[in-house]
Design a protein around this motif. Structure first.
Motif, PDB file in Angstrom:
ATOM      1  N   LEU A  24       0.967  -1.294  -0.246  1.00  0.00           N
ATOM      2  CA  LEU A  24      -0.049  -0.059  -0.010  1.00  0.00           C
ATOM      3  C   LEU A  24       1.073   1.161   0.010  1.00  0.00           C
ATOM      4  N   THR A  25       1.509   1.575  -1.130  1.00  0.00           N
ATOM      5  CA  THR A  25       2.348   2.652  -1.157  1.00  0.00           C
ATOM      6  C   THR A  25       2.009   3.952  -1.171  1.00  0.00           C
ATOM      7  N   SER A  26       0.320   4.051  -1.374  1.00  0.00           N
ATOM      8  CA  SER A  26      -0.233   5.333  -1.156  1.00  0.00           C
ATOM      9  C   SER A  26      -0.736   5.730   0.184  1.00  0.00           C
ATOM     10  N   LEU A  27      -0.378   4.805   1.075  1.00  0.00           N
ATOM     11  CA  LEU A  27      -0.859   5.059   2.365  1.00  0.00           C
ATOM     12  C   LEU A  27      -0.079   5.948   3.240  1.00  0.00           C
ATOM     13  N   HIS A  28      -0.702   6.989   3.763  1.00  0.00           N
ATOM     14  CA  HIS A  28       0.039   8.064   4.449  1.00  0.00           C
ATOM     15  C   HIS A  28      -0.812   8.097   5.848  1.00  0.00           C
ATOM     16  N   GLY A  29      -1.576   7.445   6.032  1.00  0.00           N
ATOM     17  CA  GLY A  29      -2.177   7.381   7.594  1.00  0.00           C
ATOM     18  C   GLY A  29      -2.360   6.075   7.856  1.00  0.00           C
ATOM     19  N   LEU A  30      -2.034   5.599   9.193  1.00  0.00           N
ATOM     20  CA  LEU A  30      -2.251   4.013   9.507  1.00  0.00           C
ATOM     21  C   LEU A  30      -2.594   3.792  11.015  1.00  0.00           C
ATOM     22  N   ASN A  31      -3.539   3.278  11.289  1.00  0.00           N
ATOM     23  CA  ASN A  31      -3.678   3.022  12.891  1.00  0.00           C
ATOM     24  C   ASN A  31      -4.134   1.597  12.960  1.00  0.00           C
ATOM     25  N   LEU A  32      -3.269   0.716  13.639  1.00  0.00           N
ATOM     26  CA  LEU A  32      -3.590  -0.727  14.013  1.00  0.00           C
ATOM     27  C   LEU A  32      -3.483  -0.930  15.650  1.00  0.00           C
ATOM     28  N   SER A  33      -3.582   0.312  16.390  1.00  0.00           N
ATOM     29  CA  SER A  33      -3.415   0.254  17.632  1.00  0.00           C
ATOM     30  C   SER A  33      -4.565  -0.404  18.376  1.00  0.00           C
ATOM     31  N   SER A  34      -4.086  -0.952  19.720  1.00  0.00           N
ATOM     32  CA  SER A  34      -5.347  -1.125  20.708  1.00  0.00           C
ATOM     33  C   SER A  34      -5.778  -2.679  20.031  1.00  0.00           C
ATOM     34  N   ASN A  35      -5.126  -3.651  19.733  1.00  0.00           N
ATOM     35  CA  ASN A  35      -5.640  -5.017  19.266  1.00  0.00           C
ATOM     36  C   ASN A  35      -4.825  -5.898  19.739  1.00  0.00           C
TER      37      ASN A  35
ATOM     38  N   ASN B 293       2.356   5.461  17.868  1.00  0.00           N
ATOM     39  CA  ASN B 293       1.149   5.484  18.057  1.00  0.00           C
ATOM     40  C   ASN B 293       0.224   4.432  17.129  1.00  0.00           C
ATOM     41  N   SER B 294       0.712   4.228  16.173  1.00  0.00           N
ATOM     42  CA  SER B 294       0.081   3.523  15.135  1.00  0.00           C
ATOM     43  C   SER B 294      -0.136   2.065  15.368  1.00  0.00           C
ATOM     44  N   PHE B 295       0.632   1.806  16.177  1.00  0.00           N
ATOM     45  CA  PHE B 295       0.985  -0.031  16.876  1.00  0.00           C
ATOM     46  C   PHE B 295       0.914  -0.141  18.073  1.00  0.00           C
ATOM     47  N   LEU B 296       0.616   1.004  18.846  1.00  0.00           N
ATOM     48  CA  LEU B 296       0.731   0.699  20.480  1.00  0.00           C
ATOM     49  C   LEU B 296      -0.468  -0.123  20.960  1.00  0.00           C
ATOM     50  N   GLY B 297      -0.558  -0.805  22.022  1.00  0.00           N
ATOM     51  CA  GLY B 297      -1.451  -1.635  22.448  1.00  0.00           C
ATOM     52  C   GLY B 297      -1.942  -2.921  21.940  1.00  0.00           C
TER      53      GLY B 297
ATOM     54  N   PRO C 124       8.426   0.863  14.393  1.00  0.00           N
ATOM     55  CA  PRO C 124       9.057   2.089  15.207  1.00  0.00           C
ATOM     56  C   PRO C 124       8.800   1.506  16.892  1.00  0.00           C
ATOM     57  N   LEU C 125       8.362   0.089  17.038  1.00  0.00           N
ATOM     58  CA  LEU C 125       8.561  -0.439  18.353  1.00  0.00           C
ATOM     59  C   LEU C 125       9.703  -1.053  18.764  1.00  0.00           C
ATOM     60  N   LEU C 126      10.010  -1.937  19.730  1.00  0.00           N
ATOM     61  CA  LEU C 126      11.185  -2.669  19.973  1.00  0.00           C
ATOM     62  C   LEU C 126      11.439  -3.688  18.865  1.00  0.00           C
ATOM     63  N   SER C 127      12.801  -4.105  18.816  1.00  0.00           N
ATOM     64  CA  SER C 127      12.912  -5.081  17.514  1.00  0.00           C
ATOM     65  C   SER C 127      12.613  -6.365  18.557  1.00  0.00           C
ATOM     66  N   CYS C 128      12.427  -7.115  17.344  1.00  0.00           N
ATOM     67  CA  CYS C 128      11.766  -8.733  17.976  1.00  0.00           C
ATOM     68  C   CYS C 128      12.730  -9.235  18.771  1.00  0.00           C
TER      69      CYS C 128
END
Length: 727
Positions: free
Chosen positions: A570-581, A597-601, A609-613
């Protein structure tokens, strides 16, 4: 030979018809250059070669065609400029039409010798430069048509000497400066078109001396100041177009005496004040546009006398009071009062305007029910009553408006359920009922609005499931159902809405998995928002096919599993929120640029941008489980309790022992006294005259004072015996 399908070149053999006086070849498919041999037709009076495919330069010369009165070469592809020797001083040329070609250069001074010219049309070419003051030489000119070129500079004051000028077309150029006051000398001037230039300054009062004026069009300039108070002198004025300037001040009361006025456009200015009562005299007025100004106050009731009004646009002003004065014309076709402060109900008199096709009353303070009289406006195509205070239910009479293409009733206080008859409005292209107090379900009949482009029902307190009939809306571009109480699953039929480019279902109680069919909606572009629902399962990898998607929001659900690698496409994507799942695994590298904050929770999600695996795995190894933490807490609490109880027990035993010691001391008091007397009068006296006694675990002086029971050792020496040691 006009208006045929003749093609090819203009034959030079025509030049052999020496007595030819009239040659008309317009509207054919002739090509090539104009043969210079036509200059031999010395008897020619009228030559029309317009609307062909002719190219090259102009080779016809009035110096040879001495009898030529009309030359029409418009609508071709001629290039170059006017020949230097085009005109004779005693030319008979009256009409020169060169419009819509590719001619260039400055204003051709060669034409100024054609003093007999009455009509000069150089429009839609590429002429540039300033207009010469010597234009006044064309003293017989009635029509000067120079629009759609690149002329610059200001209008020469000498134009005021063109005493026969009737029509002046200078629109769509780059003319600057003021209108010269000398323009007021043009007593024959009927039309003046200066729109789409860069002119400035005030509209000269002298212009109102041109009492023959029927059309004034100054649209799209930078004119400032006020409208001349003497505008009422223009008794023949039919069109006054002053839109999109910087005019200020009030509308002169004298404008009401322009009794021939049919079209008045004062929109997009800085005009203030109220409408003058003299407007009641504008009985011929059919179009009035005043939008984007600062007009205020109530409307004069006398406007109700204007029976020929067809188009009214007073939007974006500060008008107050009732809209009743604008409902007197049965000819009304468009009424736009958006963004004012009109109040009260919709007048029932409006129902008399049976030809009304556009009614826009949004952003006012209107109240009451949407009257049944609106249902009598069967020609309505656009009905916008949004952002008012209308109450009550949707009246079934509205279903009679079969031509409705736009129905906007959002942001009111409407109640009741969404009526099934909405599905009978087959011409509906936009339906917005959002932000009201409806209840109940979305009627399945809405699926019958087959050409619907936009459906907005957000913030409407709707419940139940999304009807599968929504899939019948195959033309739908926008579907907004967010912030309701909808439940159930997204119907799989939504895949039939192939033209969707905006889908918002957020903040509901939707359940189940996200249907993979959403991945077939290839036109989704603006947003896909499924946030704050109860979706579970994995994110379907088919969403990676939404290559145009710009924003994706799946936050605040119960989604599990990994983020599909296909979403990285999805190269056109400029807004992403997958948080709290409940997502886990590594974030695709293409998403590393999105904020934290796109991935928190998502506790088990890792990667930038979270911790490395690897860091997350080590952190989880060091991290105690919840059960272990609870066990430790219980152990600490238990141990602390035991210690406290033990300390309490010890303190209690000490206190009991102290009590026993106190009682024993009291009992042996008399015995101690006898022992003291023995030591005083018997053996054991020291050399200093002080006696000591030794008892078990205690040293005591020989004085009469008692030994404190709380002491284990007590020793008292006099000043002389301080240096002695007792073993």
């Amino acid at each position: 030979m006009a208006n045929n399908s003749l093609s090819g070149l203009i034959p030079i053999q025509l030049s052999h018809i020496f007595n030819l006086s009239y040659l008309n070849l317009l509207g054919n498919r002739l090509s090539g250059e104009i043969p210079p041999e036509l200059n031999q037709l010395v008897q020619l009076e009228m030559l029309d070669l317009s609307k062909n495919n002719l190219s090259g330069t102009i080779s016809l010369l009035n110096t040879q065609l001495k009898n030529l009165e009309a030359l029409v070469l418009s609508d071709n592809a001629l290039t170059g400029s006017i020949p230097i020797n085009f005109c004779l001083d005693n030319s008979k040329l009256q009409q020169l039409i060169l419009a819509r070609n590719k001619l260039s250069g400055v204003f051709p001074l060669e034409l100024l010798r054609c003093s007999s010219l009455q009509q000069l049309d150089l429009s839609d070419n590429s002429f540039s430069g300033e207009l010469p003051p010597s234009l006044e030489n064309l003293e017989n000119l009635t029509d000067l048509v120079l629009n759609n070129n690149s002329f610059t500079g200001s209008l020469p004051p000498e134009m005021g000497n063109l005493s026969n000028l009737e029509n002046l077309y200078l629109f769509d150029n780059m003319i600057t400066g003021r209108i010269p006051v000398e323009i007021g000398k043009l007593q024959s001037l009927s039309s003046i078109y200066l729109y789409d230039n860069q002119m400035s300054g005030s509209i000269p009062r002298e212009l109102t001396n041109c009492t023959s004026l029927t059309v004034i069009d100054f649209f799209g300039n930078h004119f400032s100041g006020s409208i001349p108070e003497t505008i009422g002198k223009l008794k023949n004025l039919v069109v006054l177009q002053l839109r999109q300037n910087d005019l200020s001040g009030f509308i002169p009361a004298s404008m009401g005496y322009c009794r021939s006025l049919q079209s008045l456009a004062l929109a997009d200015n800085k005009l203030t004040g109220s409408l003058p009562p003299t407007f009641r005299f504008l009985s011929e007025l059919s179009t009035i546009t005043l939008y984007n100004n600062s007009f205020e106050g109530p409307l004069p009731v006398s406007l109700h006398l204007l029976k020929n009004l067809k188009i009214i646009n007073f939007s974006h002003n500060r008008f107050t009071g009732t809209i009743f004065p604008l409902t007197g014309s049965n000819s009304l076709s468009a009424l736009d009062l958006t963004n004012n402060s009109f109040s009260g109900p919709i007048p029932s008199e409006l129902a008399m305007s049976r030809n009304l096709s556009r009614l826009r009353l949004a952003h006012n303070l209107l109240t009451g029910n949407i009257t049944t009289e609106v249902g009598q406006l069967i020609e309505l195509n656009f009905l916008d009553l949004s952002f008012n205070n209308f109450t009550g239910e949707l009246e079934p009479e509205l279903s009679k408006c079969k031509q409705l293409g736009h129905l906007l009733l959002n942001n009111n206080q409407l109640t009741g359920t969404l009526p099934p008859w909405l599905g009978s409005l087959q011409e509906m292209g936009e339906l917005d009922l959002s932000s009201n107090n409806f209840h109940g379900t979305i009627p399945a009949e809405l699926g019958d609005c087959s050409i619907l482009l936009k459906l907005s029902l957000q913030d409407s307190n709707l419940s139940g499931e999304i009807p599968p009939e929504i899939g019948n809306l195959t033309s739908l571009n926008v579907l907004n159902l967010q912030r309701n109480n909808l439940s159930g699953q997204i119907p799989s039929t939504i895949q039939q809405c192939k033209k969707l480019y905006e889908l918002r279902l957020a903040e509901n109680f939707l359940t189940g998995s996200i249907p993979s069919e959403l991945g077939t909606l290839a036109e989704l572009q603006v947003i896909l928002d499924l946030s704050t629902n109860l979706f579970s399962g994995e994110i379907p990898s088919s969403l990676g096919s939404l290559l145009k998607l710009e924003r994706l929001n799946l936050s605040n659900n119960k989604l599990q599993g990994e983020i599909p690698p296909s979403l990285g496409k999805l190269t056109s994507l400029h807004g992403l929120n997958l948080s709290s799942n409940l997502l886990q695994g590594q974030i695709p590298s293409t998403f590393s640029g999105f904020p934290l904050n796109s991935f928190l929770g998502n506790a088990k999600l890792c990667g930038p941008p979270l911790l490395s695996c690897s860091e997350l795995e080590g952190h989880q190894e060091r991290k105690l489980s919840n059960t272990e933490v609870v066990g430790i807490i219980v152990a600490i609490v238990f141990t602390s309790t035991v210690i406290c109880l033990l300390m309490l027990y010890i303190m209690l035993r000490i206190w009991l022992n102290w009590r026993k010691v106190s009682i024993s001391t009291s009992d042996i008091g008399s015995e101690r006294k006898r022992e003291d007397e023995k030591w005083v009068y018997g053996e054991g006296k020291t050399r200093n005259g002080e006696y000591w006694r030794v008892k078990s675990m205690a040293l005591a002086p020989s004085q009469d004072e008692q030994i404190p029971s709380s002491c284990i050792f007590h020793l008292k020496l006099d000043n002389e015996a301080k240096d002695k040691t007792l073993v």
